[in-house]
Design a protein around this motif. Structure first.
Motif, mmCIF file in Angstrom:
data_model
loop_
_atom_site.group_PDB
_atom_site.id
_atom_site.type_symbol
_atom_site.label_atom_id
_atom_site.label_comp_id
_atom_site.label_asym_id
_atom_site.label_seq_id
_atom_site.Cartn_x
_atom_site.Cartn_y
_atom_site.Cartn_z
ATOM 1 N N ASP A 98 67.879 11.786 -17.362
ATOM 2 C CA ASP A 98 66.886 11.223 -16.444
ATOM 3 C C ASP A 98 65.484 11.679 -16.830
ATOM 4 O O ASP A 98 64.530 10.902 -16.766
ATOM 5 N N GLN A 99 65.349 12.943 -17.203
ATOM 6 C CA GLN A 99 64.052 13.460 -17.618
ATOM 7 C C GLN A 99 63.583 12.752 -18.882
ATOM 8 O O GLN A 99 62.417 12.423 -19.030
ATOM 9 N N PHE A 100 64.493 12.506 -19.818
ATOM 10 C CA PHE A 100 64.164 11.812 -21.057
ATOM 11 C C PHE A 100 63.731 10.376 -20.791
ATOM 12 O O PHE A 100 62.832 9.854 -21.435
ATOM 13 N N LEU A 101 64.393 9.748 -19.850
ATOM 14 C CA LEU A 101 64.128 8.330 -19.589
ATOM 15 C C LEU A 101 63.130 8.107 -18.465
ATOM 16 O O LEU A 101 62.965 6.971 -18.021
ATOM 17 N N THR A 102 62.467 9.158 -17.994
ATOM 18 C CA THR A 102 61.533 9.022 -16.882
ATOM 19 C C THR A 102 60.493 7.964 -17.208
ATOM 20 O O THR A 102 59.812 8.021 -18.216
ATOM 21 N N GLY A 103 60.353 7.023 -16.343
ATOM 22 C CA GLY A 103 59.351 5.983 -16.498
ATOM 23 C C GLY A 103 59.696 4.941 -17.536
ATOM 24 O O GLY A 103 58.877 4.116 -17.878
ATOM 25 N N LYS A 104 60.889 4.956 -18.037
ATOM 26 C CA LYS A 104 61.252 3.992 -19.075
ATOM 27 C C LYS A 104 62.521 3.261 -18.686
ATOM 28 O O LYS A 104 63.412 3.829 -18.078
ATOM 29 N N ASP A 105 62.555 2.032 -19.066
ATOM 30 C CA ASP A 105 63.805 1.299 -18.914
ATOM 31 C C ASP A 105 64.415 1.144 -20.306
ATOM 32 O O ASP A 105 63.841 1.584 -21.291
ATOM 33 N N GLY A 106 65.545 0.567 -20.386
ATOM 34 C CA GLY A 106 66.225 0.434 -21.674
ATOM 35 C C GLY A 106 65.402 -0.332 -22.690
ATOM 36 O O GLY A 106 65.384 -0.001 -23.863
ATOM 37 N N GLY A 107 64.680 -1.363 -22.255
ATOM 38 C CA GLY A 107 63.885 -2.176 -23.172
ATOM 39 C C GLY A 107 62.725 -1.400 -23.760
ATOM 40 O O GLY A 107 62.452 -1.482 -24.958
ATOM 41 N N SER A 108 62.014 -0.643 -22.917
ATOM 42 C CA SER A 108 60.868 0.102 -23.438
ATOM 43 C C SER A 108 61.333 1.230 -24.355
ATOM 44 O O SER A 108 60.655 1.565 -25.323
ATOM 45 N N LEU A 109 62.483 1.814 -24.051
ATOM 46 C CA LEU A 109 63.023 2.847 -24.927
ATOM 47 C C LEU A 109 63.385 2.234 -26.280
ATOM 48 O O LEU A 109 63.116 2.823 -27.327
ATOM 49 N N GLU A 110 63.942 1.041 -26.262
ATOM 50 C CA GLU A 110 64.272 0.358 -27.512
ATOM 51 C C GLU A 110 63.003 0.063 -28.304
ATOM 52 O O GLU A 110 62.972 0.227 -29.522
ATOM 53 N N GLN A 111 61.931 -0.350 -27.616
ATOM 54 C CA GLN A 111 60.660 -0.604 -28.290
ATOM 55 C C GLN A 111 60.115 0.668 -28.928
ATOM 56 O O GLN A 111 59.585 0.636 -30.047
ATOM 57 N N ASP A 112 60.246 1.799 -28.222
ATOM 58 C CA ASP A 112 59.783 3.073 -28.777
ATOM 59 C C ASP A 112 60.563 3.431 -30.034
ATOM 60 O O ASP A 112 59.989 3.888 -31.020
ATOM 61 N N ILE A 113 61.860 3.215 -30.012
ATOM 62 C CA ILE A 113 62.692 3.516 -31.178
ATOM 63 C C ILE A 113 62.322 2.601 -32.341
ATOM 64 O O ILE A 113 62.213 3.050 -33.485
ATOM 65 N N VAL A 114 62.098 1.329 -32.072
ATOM 66 C CA VAL A 114 61.693 0.387 -33.128
ATOM 67 C C VAL A 114 60.328 0.792 -33.685
ATOM 68 O O VAL A 114 60.113 0.766 -34.901
ATOM 69 N N ALA A 115 59.399 1.212 -32.809
ATOM 70 C CA ALA A 115 58.074 1.649 -33.267
ATOM 71 C C ALA A 115 58.192 2.879 -34.162
ATOM 72 O O ALA A 115 57.509 2.974 -35.192
ATOM 73 N N LEU A 116 59.055 3.812 -33.786
ATOM 74 C CA LEU A 116 59.272 4.994 -34.620
ATOM 75 C C LEU A 116 59.856 4.601 -35.974
ATOM 76 O O LEU A 116 59.479 5.160 -37.015
ATOM 77 N N PHE A 117 60.770 3.657 -35.976
ATOM 78 C CA PHE A 117 61.357 3.180 -37.223
ATOM 79 C C PHE A 117 60.277 2.560 -38.113
ATOM 80 O O PHE A 117 60.231 2.814 -39.314
ATOM 81 N N GLU A 118 59.406 1.742 -37.520
ATOM 82 C CA GLU A 118 58.325 1.107 -38.280
ATOM 83 C C GLU A 118 57.353 2.162 -38.818
ATOM 84 O O GLU A 118 56.890 2.053 -39.956
#
Length: 181
Positions: free
Chosen positions: A60-80
């Motif tokens: 919950d602390q890791f995902l605070t303020g994020k939904d699954g979609g925004s977390l996926e976007q963050d992971i894609v941004a890190l990959f890029e």
């Protein structure tokens, strides 16, 4: 009398369920073992529930303020970003190789000897300057200063040697440039 009736009732009950010849003491020992195992399982379950609770808090602390979609976007941004950093690193490697190749032929070694060409001039106005690259290729400039003027001569150096004989000062400048002095 009551105990005889009771044991008869127990015997009838055990006979009905197919355990008529079974000793009641073994049954009680088996039930005690099952109770201990049940208690152990309950303790293990409580420990596991606490661990799950801690992990849920961390998630919950890791995902605070994020939904699954925004977390996926963050992971894609890190990959890029990682992909971009790899491309930049490859470009830097190529640039470094180019710089190294260019530096091989740049003059890196210098030897300078000042001297008095004609001992009566009263100063060291003449000089020999050796300029060499990494492979000891380059040239020597010899500038001789006299009362009548200044004369300059150059001699080509390949592999640390000259095809034309060198004077004492020129040899000293060449040795200095090659790090022998």
């Amino acid at each position: 009398m009551k105990s005889d009736k009771m044991s008869a009732n127990y015997s009838n009950f055990l006979n009905q369920i197919g355990l008529g010849a079974f000793d009641l003491g073994y049954l009680l020992i088996g039930m005690a073992i099952l109770a201990v195992l049940l208690l152990i399982f309950i303790v293990i379950s409580v420990i596991l529930l606490r661990k799950i609770g801690k992990m849920k808090k961390r998630l919950d602390q890791f995902l605070t303020g994020k939904d699954g979609g925004s977390l996926e976007q963050d992971i894609v941004a890190l990959f890029e970003d990682n992909k971009s950093l790899k491309e930049i690193a490859e470009k830097n490697k190529k640039d470094i190789r180019t710089l190294y190749r260019n530096m091989e032929s740049a003059f890196q070694k210098i030897g300078l000897v000042k001297y008095d060409a004609f001992n009566q001039m009263g100063g060291q106005l003449s000089f020999c300057l050796a300029l060499l690259d990494e492979n000891n290729n380059g040239f020597i400039i010899n500038s001789v200063h006299s009362t009548e003027g200044c004369y300059s001569y150059t001699k080509e150096i390949k592999g640390g040697e000259s095809s034309i004989s060198l004077g004492k000062e020129e040899e000293e400048a060449l040795s200095m440039a090659m790090g022998e002095i």
